[in-house]
Design a protein around this motif. Structure first.
Motif, PDB file in Angstrom:
ATOM      1  N   VAL A   1       6.734  -5.857   4.593  1.00 53.28           N
ATOM      2  CA  VAL A   1       5.526  -5.344   3.957  1.00 53.28           C
ATOM      3  C   VAL A   1       5.547  -3.824   4.028  1.00 53.28           C
ATOM      4  CG1 VAL A   1       3.009  -5.358   3.967  1.00 53.28           C
ATOM      5  CG2 VAL A   1       4.265  -7.447   4.558  1.00 53.28           C
ATOM      6  N   ALA A   2       5.496  -3.181   2.873  1.00 59.68           N
ATOM      7  CA  ALA A   2       5.501  -1.717   2.792  1.00 59.68           C
ATOM      8  C   ALA A   2       4.065  -1.220   2.840  1.00 59.68           C
ATOM      9  CB  ALA A   2       6.189  -1.266   1.511  1.00 59.68           C
ATOM     10  N   LEU A   3       3.716  -0.531   3.921  1.00 60.15           N
ATOM     11  CA  LEU A   3       2.358  -0.038   4.138  1.00 60.15           C
ATOM     12  C   LEU A   3       2.377   1.476   4.315  1.00 60.15           C
ATOM     13  CD1 LEU A   3       0.995  -2.700   6.656  1.00 60.15           C
ATOM     14  CD2 LEU A   3       0.248  -2.381   4.288  1.00 60.15           C
ATOM     15  N   ASN A   4       1.543   2.163   3.560  1.00 57.51           N
ATOM     16  CA  ASN A   4       1.555   3.630   3.574  1.00 57.51           C
ATOM     17  C   ASN A   4       3.000   4.114   3.425  1.00 57.51           C
ATOM     18  OD1 ASN A   4       0.428   6.225   3.723  1.00 57.51           O
ATOM     19  ND2 ASN A   4       0.738   6.324   5.927  1.00 57.51           N
ATOM     20  N   TYR A   5       3.661   3.556   2.428  1.00 56.16           N
ATOM     21  CA  TYR A   5       5.080   3.815   2.202  1.00 56.16           C
ATOM     22  C   TYR A   5       5.261   4.656   0.944  1.00 56.16           C
ATOM     23  CZ  TYR A   5       9.865   3.024   0.640  1.00 56.16           C
ATOM     24  OH  TYR A   5      11.155   3.204   0.188  1.00 56.16           O
ATOM     25  N   GLY A   6       6.169   5.608   0.999  1.00 57.78           N
ATOM     26  CA  GLY A   6       6.597   6.371  -0.161  1.00 57.78           C
ATOM     27  C   GLY A   6       8.084   6.631  -0.054  1.00 57.78           C
TER      28      GLY A   6
ATOM     29  N   PHE B   1       0.870  -1.186   0.000  1.00 57.26           N
ATOM     30  CA  PHE B   1       0.000   0.000   0.000  1.00 57.26           C
ATOM     31  C   PHE B   1       0.901   1.230   0.000  1.00 57.26           C
ATOM     32  CE2 PHE B   1      -2.901   3.208   1.496  1.00 57.26           C
ATOM     33  CZ  PHE B   1      -4.158   2.795   1.067  1.00 57.26           C
ATOM     34  N   SER B   2       0.825   1.998  -1.072  1.00 60.29           N
ATOM     35  CA  SER B   2       1.681   3.178  -1.169  1.00 60.29           C
ATOM     36  C   SER B   2       1.022   4.366  -0.499  1.00 60.29           C
ATOM     37  CB  SER B   2       1.972   3.500  -2.636  1.00 60.29           C
ATOM     38  OG  SER B   2       0.865   4.142  -3.230  1.00 60.29           O
ATOM     39  N   SER B   3       1.804   5.378  -0.228  1.00 62.06           N
ATOM     40  CA  SER B   3       1.246   6.606   0.346  1.00 62.06           C
ATOM     41  C   SER B   3       0.306   7.296  -0.633  1.00 62.06           C
ATOM     42  CB  SER B   3       2.386   7.553   0.755  1.00 62.06           C
ATOM     43  OG  SER B   3       3.287   7.774  -0.322  1.00 62.06           O
ATOM     44  N   GLU B   4       0.414   6.975  -1.919  1.00 62.46           N
ATOM     45  CA  GLU B   4      -0.477   7.540  -2.929  1.00 62.46           C
ATOM     46  C   GLU B   4      -1.799   6.775  -3.043  1.00 62.46           C
ATOM     47  OE1 GLU B   4       2.843   6.917  -3.617  1.00 62.46           O
ATOM     48  OE2 GLU B   4       3.394   9.020  -3.304  1.00 62.46           O
ATOM     49  N   ASN B   5      -1.846   5.545  -2.495  1.00 59.58           N
ATOM     50  CA  ASN B   5      -3.066   4.741  -2.635  1.00 59.58           C
ATOM     51  C   ASN B   5      -4.270   5.323  -1.895  1.00 59.58           C
ATOM     52  OD1 ASN B   5      -1.388   1.481  -2.710  1.00 59.58           O
ATOM     53  ND2 ASN B   5      -1.984   2.858  -4.362  1.00 59.58           N
ATOM     54  N   TRP B   6      -4.027   6.284  -0.991  1.00 56.71           N
ATOM     55  CA  TRP B   6      -5.151   6.924  -0.301  1.00 56.71           C
ATOM     56  C   TRP B   6      -6.028   7.691  -1.278  1.00 56.71           C
ATOM     57  CZ3 TRP B   6      -6.052   5.088   4.308  1.00 56.71           C
ATOM     58  CH2 TRP B   6      -4.983   4.626   5.099  1.00 56.71           C
ATOM     59  N   ARG B   7      -5.535   7.972  -2.463  1.00 51.77           N
ATOM     60  CA  ARG B   7      -6.327   8.687  -3.464  1.00 51.77           C
ATOM     61  C   ARG B   7      -7.388   7.797  -4.102  1.00 51.77           C
ATOM     62  NH1 ARG B   7      -0.934  10.876  -6.559  1.00 51.77           N
ATOM     63  NH2 ARG B   7      -0.036  12.082  -4.833  1.00 51.77           N
ATOM     64  N   ARG B   8      -7.300   6.515  -3.865  1.00 49.48           N
ATOM     65  CA  ARG B   8      -8.280   5.599  -4.446  1.00 49.48           C
ATOM     66  C   ARG B   8      -9.641   5.778  -3.773  1.00 49.48           C
ATOM     67  NH1 ARG B   8      -5.093  -0.158  -5.491  1.00 49.48           N
ATOM     68  NH2 ARG B   8      -3.415   0.732  -6.777  1.00 49.48           N
ATOM     69  N   PRO B   9     -10.723   5.264  -4.400  1.00 51.35           N
ATOM     70  CA  PRO B   9     -12.053   5.387  -3.797  1.00 51.35           C
ATOM     71  C   PRO B   9     -12.086   4.834  -2.376  1.00 51.35           C
ATOM     72  CG  PRO B   9     -12.227   4.594  -6.048  1.00 51.35           C
ATOM     73  CD  PRO B   9     -10.767   4.613  -5.716  1.00 51.35           C
TER      74      PRO B   9
ATOM     75  N   GLU C   1     -14.195   3.176  -0.741  1.00 54.41           N
ATOM     76  CA  GLU C   1     -14.635   1.781  -0.624  1.00 54.41           C
ATOM     77  C   GLU C   1     -13.501   0.809  -0.897  1.00 54.41           C
ATOM     78  OE1 GLU C   1     -18.017  -1.262  -2.479  1.00 54.41           O
ATOM     79  OE2 GLU C   1     -17.883   0.817  -3.176  1.00 54.41           O
ATOM     80  N   GLU C   2     -12.680   1.135  -1.908  1.00 55.47           N
ATOM     81  CA  GLU C   2     -11.563   0.254  -2.234  1.00 55.47           C
ATOM     82  C   GLU C   2     -10.519   0.262  -1.118  1.00 55.47           C
ATOM     83  OE1 GLU C   2      -8.142  -0.518  -5.675  1.00 55.47           O
ATOM     84  OE2 GLU C   2      -9.644   1.048  -5.953  1.00 55.47           O
ATOM     85  N   VAL C   3     -10.227   1.429  -0.566  1.00 58.52           N
ATOM     86  CA  VAL C   3      -9.272   1.520   0.540  1.00 58.52           C
ATOM     87  C   VAL C   3      -9.774   0.701   1.731  1.00 58.52           C
ATOM     88  CG1 VAL C   3      -8.212   3.061   2.228  1.00 58.52           C
ATOM     89  CG2 VAL C   3      -8.333   3.742  -0.179  1.00 58.52           C
ATOM     90  N   SER C   4     -11.066   0.814   2.026  1.00 55.55           N
ATOM     91  CA  SER C   4     -11.660   0.052   3.120  1.00 55.55           C
ATOM     92  C   SER C   4     -11.533  -1.452   2.864  1.00 55.55           C
ATOM     93  CB  SER C   4     -13.125   0.431   3.290  1.00 55.55           C
ATOM     94  OG  SER C   4     -13.728  -0.315   4.328  1.00 55.55           O
ATOM     95  N   ASP C   5     -11.767  -1.861   1.611  1.00 59.76           N
ATOM     96  CA  ASP C   5     -11.631  -3.280   1.257  1.00 59.76           C
ATOM     97  C   ASP C   5     -10.192  -3.751   1.442  1.00 59.76           C
ATOM     98  OD1 ASP C   5     -14.298  -3.625   0.610  1.00 59.76           O
ATOM     99  OD2 ASP C   5     -14.008  -3.168  -1.517  1.00 59.76           O
ATOM    100  N   LEU C   6      -9.235  -2.905   1.063  1.00 55.66           N
ATOM    101  CA  LEU C   6      -7.829  -3.267   1.197  1.00 55.66           C
ATOM    102  C   LEU C   6      -7.444  -3.437   2.668  1.00 55.66           C
ATOM    103  CD1 LEU C   6      -6.229  -0.970  -1.515  1.00 55.66           C
ATOM    104  CD2 LEU C   6      -6.066  -3.463  -1.427  1.00 55.66           C
ATOM    105  N   LYS C   7      -7.929  -2.548   3.513  1.00 53.56           N
ATOM    106  CA  LYS C   7      -7.635  -2.658   4.949  1.00 53.56           C
ATOM    107  C   LYS C   7      -8.254  -3.930   5.520  1.00 53.56           C
ATOM    108  CE  LYS C   7      -9.032   1.558   6.100  1.00 53.56           C
ATOM    109  NZ  LYS C   7      -9.285   2.743   6.952  1.00 53.56           N
ATOM    110  N   GLY C   8      -9.482  -4.224   5.113  1.00 51.35           N
ATOM    111  CA  GLY C   8     -10.122  -5.438   5.587  1.00 51.35           C
ATOM    112  C   GLY C   8      -9.400  -6.682   5.121  1.00 51.35           C
ATOM    113  N   LEU C   9      -8.914  -6.655   3.878  1.00 55.67           N
ATOM    114  CA  LEU C   9      -8.191  -7.796   3.344  1.00 55.67           C
ATOM    115  C   LEU C   9      -6.874  -8.005   4.088  1.00 55.67           C
ATOM    116  CD1 LEU C   9      -8.082  -9.985   1.165  1.00 55.67           C
ATOM    117  CD2 LEU C   9      -7.009  -8.311  -0.356  1.00 55.67           C
ATOM    118  N   LEU C  10      -6.222  -6.920   4.452  1.00 59.16           N
ATOM    119  CA  LEU C  10      -4.982  -7.028   5.210  1.00 59.16           C
ATOM    120  C   LEU C  10      -5.235  -7.695   6.556  1.00 59.16           C
ATOM    121  CD1 LEU C  10      -1.983  -6.430   5.584  1.00 59.16           C
ATOM    122  CD2 LEU C  10      -2.603  -4.129   6.339  1.00 59.16           C
TER     123      LEU C  10
END
Length: 242
Positions: free
Chosen positions: A137-142, A66-74, A76-85
Protein backbone atom coordinates in the motif's frame (compact mmCIF):
# COMPACT_ATOMS: atom_id res chain seq x y z
CA UNK A 1 16.44 -4.97 -8.33
CA UNK A 2 16.71 -7.75 -5.81
CA UNK A 3 13.36 -9.28 -6.75
CA UNK A 4 14.63 -10.25 -10.18
CA UNK A 5 14.78 -9.05 -13.75
CA UNK A 6 12.12 -8.75 -16.45
CA UNK A 7 10.82 -12.27 -16.77
CA UNK A 8 7.80 -12.47 -19.00
CA UNK A 9 7.73 -12.48 -22.79
CA UNK A 10 3.98 -12.52 -23.16
CA UNK A 11 1.55 -15.34 -22.49
CA UNK A 12 2.08 -15.58 -18.73
CA UNK A 13 0.71 -14.13 -15.55
CA UNK A 14 2.44 -11.03 -14.16
CA UNK A 15 4.34 -11.39 -10.90
CA UNK A 16 3.92 -7.75 -9.87
CA UNK A 17 0.82 -5.67 -10.64
CA UNK A 18 0.28 -2.05 -9.57
CA UNK A 19 -2.97 -0.09 -9.72
CA UNK A 20 -3.74 3.62 -9.71
CA UNK A 21 -7.21 3.48 -8.15
CA UNK A 22 -8.82 6.49 -9.81
CA UNK A 23 -12.44 7.62 -10.07
CA UNK A 24 -13.90 7.49 -6.55
CA UNK A 25 -14.93 11.13 -6.61
CA UNK A 26 -16.57 10.96 -10.03
CA UNK A 27 -18.37 7.75 -9.04
CA UNK A 28 -19.89 9.55 -6.06
CA UNK A 29 -20.69 12.73 -7.99
CA UNK A 30 -22.63 10.81 -10.65
CA UNK A 31 -24.82 9.43 -7.86
CA UNK A 32 -25.25 12.69 -6.02
CA UNK A 33 -23.26 11.35 -3.07
CA UNK A 34 -20.45 12.92 -1.02
CA UNK A 35 -16.90 12.02 -2.10
CA UNK A 36 -16.37 9.87 0.98
CA UNK A 37 -19.09 7.53 -0.32
CA UNK A 38 -16.92 6.98 -3.38
CA UNK A 39 -13.93 6.20 -1.21
CA UNK A 40 -15.98 3.68 0.77
CA UNK A 41 -17.12 2.01 -2.44
CA UNK A 42 -13.51 2.03 -3.59
CA UNK A 43 -12.52 0.10 -0.47
CA UNK A 44 -14.97 -2.62 -1.53
CA UNK A 45 -13.28 -2.73 -4.93
CA UNK A 46 -9.95 -3.34 -3.18
CA UNK A 47 -11.41 -6.46 -1.60
CA UNK A 48 -12.60 -7.81 -4.97
CA UNK A 49 -9.31 -7.13 -6.73
CA UNK A 50 -7.29 -8.61 -3.89
CA UNK A 51 -9.30 -11.80 -4.19
CA UNK A 52 -8.73 -11.87 -7.95
CA UNK A 53 -4.99 -11.30 -7.53
CA UNK A 54 -4.72 -14.24 -5.13
CA UNK A 55 -6.79 -16.43 -7.46
CA UNK A 56 -4.60 -15.61 -10.46
CA UNK A 57 -1.25 -16.19 -8.77
CA UNK A 58 -0.03 -12.60 -8.62
CA UNK A 59 2.88 -12.36 -6.18
CA UNK A 60 2.84 -8.61 -5.46
CA UNK A 61 -0.07 -6.17 -5.74
CA UNK A 62 0.82 -2.51 -5.21
CA UNK A 63 -2.02 -0.02 -4.69
CA UNK A 64 -1.71 3.77 -4.91
CA UNK A 65 -3.82 4.61 -1.86
CA UNK A 66 -2.66 8.16 -1.02
CA UNK A 67 -0.17 10.24 -2.96
CA UNK A 68 2.04 12.95 -1.54
CA UNK A 69 -0.04 15.37 -3.63
CA UNK A 70 -3.34 14.27 -2.04
CA UNK A 71 -2.67 16.57 0.93
CA UNK A 72 -3.85 19.39 -1.34
CA UNK A 73 -7.38 18.03 -1.17
CA UNK A 74 -9.95 19.59 1.21
CA UNK A 75 -9.17 18.90 4.86
CA UNK A 76 -12.50 17.13 5.36
CA UNK A 77 -11.79 14.70 2.53
CA UNK A 78 -8.29 13.94 3.83
CA UNK A 79 -9.76 13.30 7.28
CA UNK A 80 -12.36 10.96 5.75
CA UNK A 81 -9.63 9.08 3.88
CA UNK A 82 -7.60 8.59 7.06
CA UNK A 83 -10.67 7.37 8.91
CA UNK A 84 -11.51 4.98 6.10
CA UNK A 85 -8.00 3.57 6.18
CA UNK A 86 -8.32 2.88 9.89
CA UNK A 87 -11.74 1.29 9.36
CA UNK A 88 -10.41 -0.89 6.55
CA UNK A 89 -7.56 -2.10 8.73
CA UNK A 90 -9.94 -3.09 11.51
CA UNK A 91 -12.36 -4.86 9.21
CA UNK A 92 -10.03 -6.58 6.76
CA UNK A 93 -6.99 -7.56 8.81
CA UNK A 94 -8.37 -10.92 9.88
CA UNK A 95 -9.25 -11.79 6.29
CA UNK A 96 -5.81 -10.76 5.05
CA UNK A 97 -4.27 -13.07 7.62
CA UNK A 98 -6.60 -15.94 6.68
CA UNK A 99 -5.88 -15.52 2.97
CA UNK A 100 -2.12 -15.57 3.51
CA UNK A 101 -1.67 -11.94 2.43
CA UNK A 102 1.34 -10.02 3.71
CA UNK A 103 0.84 -6.28 4.10
CA UNK A 104 3.71 -3.91 3.28
CA UNK A 105 3.89 -0.12 3.03
CA UNK A 106 5.82 2.29 0.83
CA UNK A 107 5.97 6.04 1.24
CA UNK A 108 5.95 7.94 4.50
CA UNK A 109 2.79 7.37 6.60
CA UNK A 110 4.00 9.42 9.59
CA UNK A 111 1.87 12.51 8.70
CA UNK A 112 -1.23 10.37 9.22
CA UNK A 113 -0.67 10.57 12.96
CA UNK A 114 0.88 8.39 15.64
CA UNK A 115 -2.27 6.34 16.29
CA UNK A 116 -2.81 5.26 12.69
CA UNK A 117 0.90 4.68 12.10
CA UNK A 118 0.98 2.38 15.13
CA UNK A 119 -1.97 0.39 13.75
CA UNK A 120 -0.34 0.17 10.33
CA UNK A 121 2.90 -1.14 11.80
CA UNK A 122 0.97 -3.66 13.87
CA UNK A 123 -0.83 -4.90 10.74
CA UNK A 124 2.47 -5.25 8.88
CA UNK A 125 3.94 -7.23 11.78
CA UNK A 126 0.88 -9.45 12.14
CA UNK A 127 0.96 -10.49 8.48
CA UNK A 128 4.75 -10.71 8.11
CA UNK A 129 4.86 -14.51 7.90
CA UNK A 130 2.22 -14.75 5.15
CA UNK A 131 3.52 -15.66 1.71
CA UNK A 132 0.59 -16.16 -0.65
CA UNK A 133 0.49 -12.55 -1.85
CA UNK A 134 2.22 -9.34 -0.85
CA UNK A 135 -0.13 -6.35 -0.74
CA UNK A 136 1.91 -3.14 -0.95
CA UNK A 137 0.00 0.00 0.00
CA UNK A 138 1.51 3.31 -1.14
CA UNK A 139 0.73 5.96 1.49
CA UNK A 140 1.95 9.54 1.25
CA UNK A 141 4.03 8.26 -1.65
CA UNK A 142 5.56 10.19 -4.54
CA UNK A 143 7.89 8.60 -7.05
CA UNK A 144 10.02 11.70 -7.68
CA UNK A 145 10.70 12.00 -3.95
CA UNK A 146 11.53 8.28 -3.85
CA UNK A 147 14.06 8.62 -6.68
CA UNK A 148 15.55 11.77 -5.14
CA UNK A 149 15.93 9.97 -1.81
CA UNK A 150 17.67 7.05 -3.53
CA UNK A 151 20.08 9.45 -5.28
CA UNK A 152 20.73 11.25 -2.00
CA UNK A 153 21.65 8.01 -0.22
CA UNK A 154 24.02 7.06 -3.03
CA UNK A 155 25.61 10.52 -2.88
CA UNK A 156 26.09 10.19 0.87
CA UNK A 157 27.70 6.76 0.43
CA UNK A 158 30.00 8.15 -2.26
CA UNK A 159 30.90 11.13 -0.08
CA UNK A 160 31.78 8.75 2.74
CA UNK A 161 34.09 6.80 0.44
CA UNK A 162 31.84 3.73 0.45
CA UNK A 163 31.08 3.98 -3.27
CA UNK A 164 33.04 5.01 -6.34
CA UNK A 165 30.78 7.59 -8.03
CA UNK A 166 32.06 6.51 -11.45
CA UNK A 167 30.82 2.97 -10.81
CA UNK A 168 27.24 3.84 -9.81
CA UNK A 169 24.77 2.31 -12.27
CA UNK A 170 21.04 1.72 -12.61
CA UNK A 171 21.07 -1.36 -10.39
CA UNK A 172 22.63 0.64 -7.55
CA UNK A 173 19.85 3.21 -7.69
CA UNK A 174 17.17 0.49 -8.00
CA UNK A 175 18.43 -1.11 -4.79
CA UNK A 176 17.71 2.15 -2.95
CA UNK A 177 14.07 2.33 -4.06
CA UNK A 178 11.19 1.40 -1.76
CA UNK A 179 10.36 -1.57 -4.01
CA UNK A 180 13.84 -3.12 -4.15
CA UNK A 181 12.82 -6.31 -2.35
CA UNK A 182 10.04 -7.26 -4.79
CA UNK A 183 9.93 -8.47 -8.40
CA UNK A 184 10.13 -5.96 -11.23
CA UNK A 185 6.82 -4.29 -12.03
CA UNK A 186 5.13 -6.12 -14.89
CA UNK A 187 1.73 -4.48 -15.24
CA UNK A 188 0.38 -1.08 -14.21
CA UNK A 189 -3.38 -0.50 -14.40
CA UNK A 190 -5.14 2.85 -14.12
CA UNK A 191 -8.90 3.10 -13.85
CA UNK A 192 -11.31 5.94 -14.76
CA UNK A 193 -10.05 6.65 -18.28
CA UNK A 194 -7.16 8.92 -17.29
CA UNK A 195 -3.90 8.15 -19.08
CA UNK A 196 -1.04 9.34 -16.89
CA UNK A 197 1.14 7.93 -14.11
CA UNK A 198 0.57 10.74 -11.57
CA UNK A 199 4.00 10.39 -9.96
CA UNK A 200 3.52 6.67 -9.24
CA UNK A 201 6.35 4.12 -9.67
CA UNK A 202 8.00 6.16 -12.44
CA UNK A 203 11.29 4.26 -12.36
CA UNK A 204 9.62 0.89 -11.86
CA UNK A 205 7.23 1.41 -14.78
CA UNK A 206 10.03 1.83 -17.33
CA UNK A 207 9.24 -1.50 -19.02
CA UNK A 208 5.93 -2.36 -17.39
CA UNK A 209 2.89 -2.92 -19.56
CA UNK A 210 0.36 -0.10 -19.08
CA UNK A 211 -3.37 -0.76 -19.20
CA UNK A 212 -5.81 2.15 -18.98
CA UNK A 213 -9.47 1.31 -18.46
CA UNK A 214 -12.50 3.59 -18.50
CA UNK A 215 -14.15 1.93 -15.49
CA UNK A 216 -14.28 4.07 -12.36
CA UNK A 217 -12.44 2.41 -9.49
CA UNK A 218 -15.51 1.51 -7.34
CA UNK A 219 -16.92 -0.42 -10.33
CA UNK A 220 -13.65 -2.25 -11.05
CA UNK A 221 -14.02 -5.89 -10.06
CA UNK A 222 -12.62 -9.38 -10.54
CA UNK A 223 -13.70 -9.46 -14.19
CA UNK A 224 -12.03 -6.13 -14.89
CA UNK A 225 -8.82 -7.27 -13.22
CA UNK A 226 -8.76 -10.54 -15.13
CA UNK A 227 -9.42 -8.67 -18.39
CA UNK A 228 -6.31 -6.56 -17.70
CA UNK A 229 -4.33 -9.73 -17.01
CA UNK A 230 -5.59 -11.11 -20.32
CA UNK A 231 -4.41 -8.00 -22.15
CA UNK A 232 -1.01 -8.35 -20.47
CA UNK A 233 -0.76 -12.01 -21.51
CA UNK A 234 -1.54 -11.13 -25.13
CA UNK A 235 1.26 -8.58 -25.43
CA UNK A 236 4.77 -9.28 -26.68
CA UNK A 237 7.25 -7.83 -24.18
CA UNK A 238 10.50 -6.75 -25.81
CA UNK A 239 12.18 -4.56 -23.16
CA UNK A 240 13.69 -2.47 -25.95
CA UNK A 241 15.70 -5.39 -27.27
CA UNK A 242 13.96 -6.08 -30.57
Amino acid sequence: MEGGSPHADGGGAPQHVAIIMDGNGRWAARRGLPRVAGHRAGAEAVRKVLRAAVKNGVQVLTLYAFSSENWRRPEEEVSDLKGLLGFYLERELDELAREGVRLELIGDPTPFGEGLVKRLKSAVERTAANDRLTLVVALNYGSRAEIAGAARRLAQAASAGELDPAMIDESDLAKELHTAQWPELDLLIRTSGEKRLSNFLLWQAAYAELVFVDTLWPDFDEAGFEAALGEFAARQRRFGGR
